[in-house]
Motif scaffolding. Structure first.
Motif, PDB file in Angstrom:
ATOM      1  N   ALA A  33     145.450 102.968   0.824  1.00 58.31           N
ATOM      2  CA  ALA A  33     146.545 102.510   1.685  1.00 58.31           C
ATOM      3  C   ALA A  33     146.013 101.644   2.835  1.00 58.31           C
ATOM      4  O   ALA A  33     146.613 100.617   3.180  1.00 58.31           O
ATOM      5  CB  ALA A  33     147.329 103.695   2.231  1.00 58.31           C
ATOM      6  N   LEU A  34     144.894 102.054   3.443  1.00 60.56           N
ATOM      7  CA  LEU A  34     144.310 101.255   4.524  1.00 60.56           C
ATOM      8  C   LEU A  34     143.860  99.897   4.010  1.00 60.56           C
ATOM      9  O   LEU A  34     144.071  98.869   4.664  1.00 60.56           O
ATOM     10  CB  LEU A  34     143.108 101.985   5.141  1.00 60.56           C
ATOM     11  N   GLU A  35     143.247  99.872   2.843  1.00 63.25           N
ATOM     12  CA  GLU A  35     142.775  98.602   2.296  1.00 63.25           C
ATOM     13  C   GLU A  35     143.939  97.711   1.872  1.00 63.25           C
ATOM     14  O   GLU A  35     143.862  96.486   2.000  1.00 63.25           O
ATOM     15  CB  GLU A  35     141.794  98.857   1.155  1.00 63.25           C
ATOM     16  N   PHE A  42     137.346  97.526   2.676  1.00 63.79           N
ATOM     17  CA  PHE A  42     136.485  97.643   3.847  1.00 63.79           C
ATOM     18  C   PHE A  42     135.029  97.752   3.390  1.00 63.79           C
ATOM     19  O   PHE A  42     134.757  98.257   2.297  1.00 63.79           O
ATOM     20  CB  PHE A  42     136.837  98.901   4.660  1.00 63.79           C
ATOM     21  N   PRO A  43     134.079  97.338   4.219  1.00 63.90           N
ATOM     22  CA  PRO A  43     132.674  97.510   3.862  1.00 63.90           C
ATOM     23  C   PRO A  43     132.326  98.991   3.687  1.00 63.90           C
ATOM     24  O   PRO A  43     132.816  99.846   4.433  1.00 63.90           O
ATOM     25  CB  PRO A  43     131.925  96.907   5.059  1.00 63.90           C
ATOM     26  N   PRO A  44     131.470  99.298   2.716  1.00 61.94           N
ATOM     27  CA  PRO A  44     131.108 100.695   2.456  1.00 61.94           C
ATOM     28  C   PRO A  44     130.441 101.397   3.645  1.00 61.94           C
ATOM     29  O   PRO A  44     130.624 102.594   3.823  1.00 61.94           O
ATOM     30  CB  PRO A  44     130.145 100.611   1.270  1.00 61.94           C
ATOM     31  N   ASP A  45     129.674 100.666   4.470  1.00 64.54           N
ATOM     32  CA  ASP A  45     129.052 101.340   5.607  1.00 64.54           C
ATOM     33  C   ASP A  45     130.100 101.742   6.643  1.00 64.54           C
ATOM     34  O   ASP A  45     129.982 102.777   7.297  1.00 64.54           O
ATOM     35  CB  ASP A  45     127.911 100.532   6.217  1.00 64.54           C
ATOM     36  N   PHE A  46     131.168 100.957   6.786  1.00 61.96           N
ATOM     37  CA  PHE A  46     132.269 101.320   7.670  1.00 61.96           C
ATOM     38  C   PHE A  46     132.949 102.587   7.165  1.00 61.96           C
ATOM     39  O   PHE A  46     133.254 103.495   7.943  1.00 61.96           O
ATOM     40  CB  PHE A  46     133.275 100.171   7.759  1.00 61.96           C
ATOM     41  N   LYS A  47     133.154 102.665   5.846  1.00 61.87           N
ATOM     42  CA  LYS A  47     133.755 103.864   5.266  1.00 61.87           C
ATOM     43  C   LYS A  47     132.887 105.087   5.551  1.00 61.87           C
ATOM     44  O   LYS A  47     133.391 106.150   5.908  1.00 61.87           O
ATOM     45  CB  LYS A  47     133.956 103.691   3.761  1.00 61.87           C
ATOM     46  N   SER A  48     131.568 104.931   5.403  1.00 53.90           N
ATOM     47  CA  SER A  48     130.660 106.053   5.695  1.00 53.90           C
ATOM     48  C   SER A  48     130.761 106.455   7.159  1.00 53.90           C
ATOM     49  O   SER A  48     130.773 107.643   7.489  1.00 53.90           O
ATOM     50  CB  SER A  48     129.216 105.681   5.353  1.00 53.90           C
ATOM     51  N   TYR A  49     130.839 105.465   8.060  1.00 59.01           N
ATOM     52  CA  TYR A  49     130.975 105.762   9.480  1.00 59.01           C
ATOM     53  C   TYR A  49     132.255 106.554   9.737  1.00 59.01           C
ATOM     54  O   TYR A  49     132.232 107.590  10.415  1.00 59.01           O
ATOM     55  CB  TYR A  49     130.981 104.469  10.307  1.00 59.01           C
ATOM     56  N   GLU A 118     133.689  91.677  21.335  1.00 59.29           N
ATOM     57  CA  GLU A 118     134.302  92.189  20.118  1.00 59.29           C
ATOM     58  C   GLU A 118     133.214  92.238  19.047  1.00 59.29           C
ATOM     59  O   GLU A 118     132.475  91.272  18.867  1.00 59.29           O
ATOM     60  CB  GLU A 118     135.437  91.276  19.641  1.00 59.29           C
ATOM     61  N   LEU A 119     133.113  93.374  18.381  1.00 54.40           N
ATOM     62  CA  LEU A 119     132.190  93.541  17.263  1.00 54.40           C
ATOM     63  C   LEU A 119     133.009  93.293  16.002  1.00 54.40           C
ATOM     64  O   LEU A 119     134.016  93.968  15.776  1.00 54.40           O
ATOM     65  CB  LEU A 119     131.599  94.947  17.271  1.00 54.40           C
ATOM     66  N   CYS A 120     132.601  92.328  15.208  1.00 54.51           N
ATOM     67  CA  CYS A 120     133.446  91.851  14.109  1.00 54.51           C
ATOM     68  C   CYS A 120     132.670  91.734  12.801  1.00 54.51           C
ATOM     69  O   CYS A 120     131.450  91.681  12.799  1.00 54.51           O
ATOM     70  CB  CYS A 120     133.971  90.446  14.429  1.00 54.51           C
ATOM     71  N   TRP A 121     133.447  91.634  11.738  1.00 56.39           N
ATOM     72  CA  TRP A 121     132.914  91.175  10.458  1.00 56.39           C
ATOM     73  C   TRP A 121     133.331  89.736  10.302  1.00 56.39           C
ATOM     74  O   TRP A 121     134.446  89.353  10.652  1.00 56.39           O
ATOM     75  CB  TRP A 121     133.514  91.942   9.282  1.00 56.39           C
ATOM     76  N   GLU A 122     132.459  88.920   9.736  1.00 54.86           N
ATOM     77  CA  GLU A 122     132.836  87.586   9.296  1.00 54.86           C
ATOM     78  C   GLU A 122     133.192  87.743   7.825  1.00 54.86           C
ATOM     79  O   GLU A 122     132.326  87.944   6.976  1.00 54.86           O
ATOM     80  CB  GLU A 122     131.700  86.601   9.486  1.00 54.86           C
ATOM     81  N   ILE A 123     134.485  87.707   7.546  1.00 53.34           N
ATOM     82  CA  ILE A 123     134.981  88.007   6.208  1.00 53.34           C
ATOM     83  C   ILE A 123     134.687  86.848   5.262  1.00 53.34           C
ATOM     84  O   ILE A 123     134.881  85.687   5.615  1.00 53.34           O
ATOM     85  CB  ILE A 123     136.496  88.295   6.260  1.00 53.34           C
ATOM     86  N   PRO A 128     132.301  93.061   0.341  1.00 57.73           N
ATOM     87  CA  PRO A 128     132.314  93.366   1.774  1.00 57.73           C
ATOM     88  C   PRO A 128     131.002  93.981   2.278  1.00 57.73           C
ATOM     89  O   PRO A 128     130.734  93.941   3.475  1.00 57.73           O
ATOM     90  CB  PRO A 128     133.485  94.329   1.954  1.00 57.73           C
ATOM     91  N   ASP A 129     130.187  94.503   1.376  1.00 53.24           N
ATOM     92  CA  ASP A 129     128.889  95.044   1.787  1.00 53.24           C
ATOM     93  C   ASP A 129     127.938  93.926   2.229  1.00 53.24           C
ATOM     94  O   ASP A 129     126.922  94.192   2.853  1.00 53.24           O
ATOM     95  CB  ASP A 129     128.277  95.847   0.632  1.00 53.24           C
ATOM     96  N   THR A 130     128.288  92.678   1.943  1.00 52.69           N
ATOM     97  CA  THR A 130     127.432  91.549   2.314  1.00 52.69           C
ATOM     98  C   THR A 130     127.951  90.790   3.532  1.00 52.69           C
ATOM     99  O   THR A 130     127.336  89.804   3.943  1.00 52.69           O
ATOM    100  CB  THR A 130     127.296  90.558   1.138  1.00 52.69           C
ATOM    101  N   TRP A 131     129.086  91.222   4.116  1.00 48.92           N
ATOM    102  CA  TRP A 131     129.641  90.506   5.257  1.00 48.92           C
ATOM    103  C   TRP A 131     128.676  90.540   6.434  1.00 48.92           C
ATOM    104  O   TRP A 131     128.053  91.565   6.726  1.00 48.92           O
ATOM    105  CB  TRP A 131     130.961  91.105   5.691  1.00 48.92           C
ATOM    106  N   THR A 132     128.585  89.451   7.138  1.00 49.32           N
ATOM    107  CA  THR A 132     127.787  89.348   8.349  1.00 49.32           C
ATOM    108  C   THR A 132     128.589  89.922   9.513  1.00 49.32           C
ATOM    109  O   THR A 132     129.800  89.761   9.573  1.00 49.32           O
ATOM    110  CB  THR A 132     127.476  87.864   8.639  1.00 49.32           C
ATOM    111  N   CYS A 133     127.902  90.570  10.434  1.00 53.69           N
ATOM    112  CA  CYS A 133     128.559  91.015  11.665  1.00 53.69           C
ATOM    113  C   CYS A 133     128.419  89.926  12.713  1.00 53.69           C
ATOM    114  O   CYS A 133     127.467  89.145  12.703  1.00 53.69           O
ATOM    115  CB  CYS A 133     127.928  92.313  12.176  1.00 53.69           C
ATOM    116  N   VAL A 134     129.382  89.870  13.609  1.00 53.66           N
ATOM    117  CA  VAL A 134     129.401  88.885  14.683  1.00 53.66           C
ATOM    118  C   VAL A 134     129.738  89.611  15.975  1.00 53.66           C
ATOM    119  O   VAL A 134     130.634  90.456  16.002  1.00 53.66           O
ATOM    120  CB  VAL A 134     130.443  87.774  14.399  1.00 53.66           C
ATOM    121  N   VAL A 135     129.016  89.289  17.036  1.00 52.52           N
ATOM    122  CA  VAL A 135     129.335  89.772  18.374  1.00 52.52           C
ATOM    123  C   VAL A 135     129.994  88.593  19.084  1.00 52.52           C
ATOM    124  O   VAL A 135     129.353  87.566  19.309  1.00 52.52           O
ATOM    125  CB  VAL A 135     128.073  90.240  19.126  1.00 52.52           C
TER     126      VAL A 135
END
Length: 180
Positions: A33-35, A42-49, A118-123, A128-135
């Motif tokens: 439902a969230l996805e 969502f990226p798998p590491d976010f799900k683990s968090y 803002e801590l972000c993903w660059e979609i 999604p496990d390969t998305w870069t993070c952006v500050v």
């Protein structure tokens, strides 16, 4: 459980140890439902968090958690994604920044540092496990790309490695413990 899933869970456990958190894990959210509300996985590491930590913060570092009380009253699934889209929409008026949203090529915020960054993903259209993070520092109109996932970024920032130059000032405040 696959090897990448184990690796993400191990990094979430490492983050918990680094932040001195030994609390109870929340129940998993309704990921399908969230996805669906997010419009992509969502990226798998976010799900683990999210499955490891309840809503809370590491001092000034806050991860937007779908079980946060501000989302619960409005039906957390729609409210979570809608709030994060609304929160960063004004930044779309800043020409120096990439566009915020949930489409490929846009930034989607997963956290914040003291309301300044803002801590972000660059979609991307990729896994999604390969998305870069952006500050993103919206007032200063700058972005710093971080080549790693959100758990890696949190481990670097809270571990004081200096690999995230825009958040280097947080090293003076370490250790930042988790409070939920």
């Amino acid at each position: 459980m696959t090897s990448p899933d184990r690796a993400h869970r191990a990094r979430a456990a490492q983050l918990a140890e680094l932040a001195g958190w030994k609390g109870t894990r929340p129940h998993p959210p309704d990921w399908p439902a969230l996805e669906a509300a997010f419009g992509r996985p969502f990226p798998p590491d976010f799900k683990s968090y999210i499955e490891f930590f309840p809503p809370g913060s590491f001092g000034f570092v806050y991860v937007f958690h779908p079980f946060d009380a501000e989302f619960a009253s409005a039906g957390y699934i729609r409210a979570y994604v809608a709030h994060l889209m609304w929160r960063t929409d004004p930044a779309n008026d800043v020409p120096e920044l990439p566009r915020f949203g949930n489409k490929a090529g846009e930034l989607f915020a997963w956290g914040s540092v003291n309301g300044e960054f803002e801590l972000c993903w660059e979609i991307t259209a990729d896994d999604p496990d390969t998305w870069t993070c952006v500050v993103a520092d919206i007032p200063m109109r700058s972005v710093e790309r971080y080549h790693g996932g959100m758990l890696d970024l949190l481990l670097d920032v809270l571990g004081g490695t200096g690999r995230v130059s825009s958040l280097e000032y947080l090293r003076q405040m370490l250790p930042l413990t988790f409070s939920g």
